[in-house]
Design an enzyme around this catalytic site. Structure first.
Site, short mmCIF file in Angstrom:
data_model
loop_
_atom_site.label_atom_id
_atom_site.label_comp_id
_atom_site.label_asym_id
_atom_site.label_seq_id
_atom_site.Cartn_x
_atom_site.Cartn_y
_atom_site.Cartn_z
N GLU A 1 0.84 -1.21 0.00
CA GLU A 1 0.00 0.00 0.00
C GLU A 1 0.87 1.26 0.00
OE1 GLU A 1 -3.15 1.81 -0.78
OE2 GLU A 1 -3.59 -0.24 -0.14
N GLU B 1 1.45 6.21 -7.16
CA GLU B 1 0.34 7.07 -7.57
C GLU B 1 0.70 8.55 -7.41
OE1 GLU B 1 -3.26 5.91 -5.59
OE2 GLU B 1 -3.57 4.24 -6.97
#
Length: 118
Positions: free
Chosen positions: A63, A70
């Site tokens: 994550e 991102e």
């Protein structure tokens, strides 16, 4: 030594950023806490603890990497770009793969113990 401590500060700053900005990171933290609590309640073995801890660390690491990818993708491609979308999708897919692994590990470890309670 001062440089080493500073690098840890940056690392914790990154974890804090993910915690503050990524709902999925917080969900994974809660899931990890639930798994740890279940481990204590069901008295899992040392070997099972290793799998639980590995699963939690892998999901949180995936994550964090997804968040980094991102964020970088948004920086270099602020407007929509098909390839940038693919980068973000593949990164998110990696998190799903690790999360499914963790879920299966949890099922293998916890379900038999929960069933034996009944």
């Amino acid at each position: 030594m001062k440089r080493l401590l500073r690098s840890f500060g940056f690392a914790f700053k990154g974890i804090r950023y993910a915690f503050d900005t990524q709902p999925n990171f917080r969900i994974h933290l809660v899931a990890g806490a639930v798994a740890i609590a279940l481990g204590f309640v069901l008295q899992i073995s040392a070997e099972e603890w290793l799998w639980v801890i590995l699963s939690i660390a892998a999901v949180l690491s995936a994550e964090l990497l997804n968040t980094a990818i991102e964020t970088l993708t948004d920086l270099v491609s602020p407007t929509y770009n098909t390839k940038a979308g693919h980068v973000k999708d593949v990164s998110a897919g990696a998190v799903v793969v690790v999360a499914v692994f963790a879920l299966l590990a949890g099922v293998i470890i916890f379900v038999p113990k929960i069933i034996s309670l009944f």
